[in-house]
Design an enzyme around this catalytic site. Sequence first.
Site, PDB file in Angstrom:
ATOM      1  N   TYR B  97       4.279 -20.004  -8.981  1.00 23.96           N
ATOM      2  CA  TYR B  97       5.218 -21.052  -9.419  1.00 23.96           C
ATOM      3  C   TYR B  97       5.929 -21.707 -10.088  1.00 23.96           C
ATOM      4  CZ  TYR B  97       8.206 -19.863  -4.925  1.00 23.96           C
ATOM      5  OH  TYR B  97       8.619 -19.762  -4.223  1.00 23.96           O
ATOM      6  N   GLU B 193      -9.351  -4.298  15.014  1.00 22.24           N
ATOM      7  CA  GLU B 193      -7.745  -4.378  14.441  1.00 22.24           C
ATOM      8  C   GLU B 193      -6.845  -5.638  14.664  1.00 22.24           C
ATOM      9  OE1 GLU B 193      -5.773  -0.850  14.267  1.00 22.24           O
ATOM     10  OE2 GLU B 193      -3.472  -2.228  13.413  1.00 22.24           O
ATOM     11  N   ASP B 245      -6.589   0.400  16.342  1.00 26.98           N
ATOM     12  CA  ASP B 245      -5.222   1.963  17.251  1.00 26.98           C
ATOM     13  C   ASP B 245      -5.833   3.113  16.728  1.00 26.98           C
ATOM     14  OD1 ASP B 245      -4.053   0.039  18.390  1.00 26.98           O
ATOM     15  OD2 ASP B 245      -1.778  -0.767  17.216  1.00 26.98           O
TER      16      ASP B 245
END
Lengths: 611, 360
Positions: B97, B193, B245
């Site tokens: 910005y 995770e 996973d």
Amino acid sequence: MEIAEELAKQQKAISVAEFFEKNRQILGFDSAPRALITCVKEAVDNSLDACEDAGILPDIFVQVKRSGDYYQVIVEDNGPGIVSDEIPRVFAKLLYGSRFHTLRQSRGQQGIGISAAVLYSQLTSGKPTKVISKIGPGRPARYCELMINTMKNEPEILKAEDVEWERPRGTRVEMEMEGSYVRSRRQSVFGSLKSAAIVNPHARITLVEPEGNVEVFERATEVLPKRAYAIQPHPAGIELGELIKLLRYTDKKKLRVFLKETFSSIGTISAQELCNLANLDPERHPADLNHDEAKRLLAAFKQIRVKSPPVDCLSPIGEELIKAGLEKEFRLDFIATTVRPVSVYSGNPFLVEVGLGFGGELEKESRVEILRFANRVPLVYQQGACAITHAVEGVSWKNYSLGQPTGSGVPVGPAVLLVHIASTNIPFTSESKDAVADVPEILSEIDLGLKEVARKLRRYLSRQSILSERREKEEIIRKILPRIAEKLSDILEKDEPDIGPVVAKIMGNLLVFRHVEMQNGLSAVKIEVKNHSDLTRSFKLHEVLRQEAVFVSPAAKVVAMGDVYDYHWKLSIGPGESATLCYSVRSDGASFADPVVEGLEAEIVTGARVI
Amino acid sequence: MEKNKITQERLLGLASDLYNQFQEGIVPHISLPSRTKGNIEYSTKDDVWVYGDQETRRSVKTVRGAKTLLKTVYLSELLIKEHLKNNRGSTLREIYYISENWDIAKFHEQAESDRLIEDLEIVTALQREDFHIRPEEDGAAVFGPLRLREQTRRGEREMHCQEDVGEAGYQIPFNVDNIQFLSHDAKMVMAIETGGMYARLIENGFDEEFGAILVHIKGQPARSTRRIIKRLNSELKLPVVVFTDGDPWSYRIFASIAYGAIKSAHLSEHLVTPSARFLGVQPSDIVEYNLSTDKLTDQDMQALRSELSDPRFNTPYWEKQIRLQMDLKKKAEQQAFAGKGLDFVTRKYLPDRLAEMGII
């Protein structure tokens, strides 16, 4: 009675009108939208032909109106008009016309078009066609209501009278028919008139659409196209049957006279040469030649070189007017045009003109639009069956900076192609005149024309890319580099660096860079000249000094001019090479103007003034 | 601060290089290692993956290159004059910005400014924390037998990561180097995770029973998460295991912890834990525990194939596991163990697997 005799009783002649009544698709009346387009087109073609013959700038008014379940088509022109006696046959007899038996370029040829429109109108609406025509200011206008007697192919006059008409001359035809008005695509009354306006930039065409919307296709020129003259058949490519027919029915008594008078481009000498080659007596009666002898004569035609047919019989649009026509109807960045020389197929002279428009507001990703024209008539239907399309598909457009996703076929890109074939006899694939047949000579001429404009496009685009590269560099130099230099000096709290040498390098310019060093009351000046381009640069470098210099190396020429001295060196610096020039002046009062380079363009020099 | 001085000197050095290039008539440019899969190689010195010799050059010869250099110069000025001089900082998003006022040097999207900041890290051999630039995302959380001290803007805070924290654990700050480890009672670090599994292990008291510091990595781990794992490993000498996973995207999470990420290979020595080991879910676990599974999608298969050609997965272990999974065409989530009972993962799977790995 034998069967054959029974059958013979039923056999009878069929009128042409009856034939077309049953086979209307042949003439281009196969669907409701198309019928309307064809009627307008036939009437407009007649008007354009008539005006051209009479040397009048055409001003054509077209109106399509709803009238109950039918459409009313009105076409009015400022042409020469038609004499009263001829009106019924011109509009209400098929195969009646003035052009079929002459060899010259015109829109209409067979005398079918307008009478077929009249026939279609009477078949679908049952109403007669109304015609007004006036041949001069002092003369009365003739009003007729006509139908065609299809059994006899003869006009039936329902009403004929002299009337008042405000026009000084011209013709107005009014027909009612079944139809369907579409807009917004090329295959429409609007699209076909727009195309007609492109190749007839001398015509003003006004269209009033059913909802009352008025479109005017304004003139782009006040100059009439060159009048086409009638010519004799050209010997190149004539066929045996045609030759035998000409031999049999000629009124000439001697073969050599027959040859000279019947064909274009054959003079006394080539007539003699033909007779020799065919081993025929030039004094023979042409009608006496037998089949074998005619064959020998035909073989002789193929052996001698006859000059091209005269151009007079054709009326090309011309490069300038093609350009004007395209500019008028499209917004384009670039237009290339070409007119091919006259060529011959089967004894018919023809020529091909091609225009290519590029960029502007054309779609970048869609297939290129092909505007096809034959004798200034736009071809709207059956694009896929046409020789023009086939020639376009045969060009490898990728070589010419247009896309061609499958390697052949109609190219993709922001371009429009215009191809006009002018001929005394356009070989259409059918009587509805939608597509030009694949005649090898014509295909090859279109191909050459397309490649000519394509090469011009390629040159234009490569010039553009050089320019845009140059523009890109200018953006770097004018906007970005000074900013970087400014910021660096802010951060480091140092003076802004001199961006000159970097600019010269990026632009491939000649860089002139002067260092001055003080030594014992003398200013030792060193000028480095570096050539960043790919070419050898030869020029003169001037230093204008207020005093005489010492230790000048290499030696310079000096010219005293009033109170200043012009020192100059003649230099020639190869690509990537540099030269160093040295001299010294007294430091007191030494001030330096920019070095001056003479003999190069200002854009390719950095660090010096250019004269 | 000493670090600020070094940072400032390096940024000024970069500016002077460009300045001198102008003065010497050399087309100004910056050379950077190219950040592609083909240009990462194994450094035997630190046991991590780093950039190779391929370089890309940003030069002012093209408009793009010139604009990038202009932006680099603007960014350097901001860092020197605002951040370092005034000891202030901005987030990555704020930097994007701030550039609104830079006219033609404005960034078009945040990805562009993020990338340029990474470039600056590379050419100065520093980290964005040194420039006082921080990420938007929160660091992840830690739960376990660990006492530490954090230097915050409001003074020092000392806490124990089981006793002084809520159920979510201790929030990792963006600059992990403001933390000092005081004492611990741990035998291992376990990076997890999913939040579901992290909460499951805390609920089951796994951290207490096995002396595990649990780190919730929240998907693809942020730099601060990787940095704290690295520090726990190298300073406290704790073994690190990674529990994710069982799908190709999770293997990449492990890879970024153990080998580094392609985007930040220049920081590998700070962020990478080469001794970290993959715990599971392994494709072979799917078979062994008969876990409930989902089918591999085309993208999953594509990702597995791409991993086979990734130098970071070029080991016999990974080759075997990836090929097995491609044969199975199945993937399993961490939560799949819940199908065997809520305690199964802490009573059976983890103890067995950790014993097999020689950690307990």
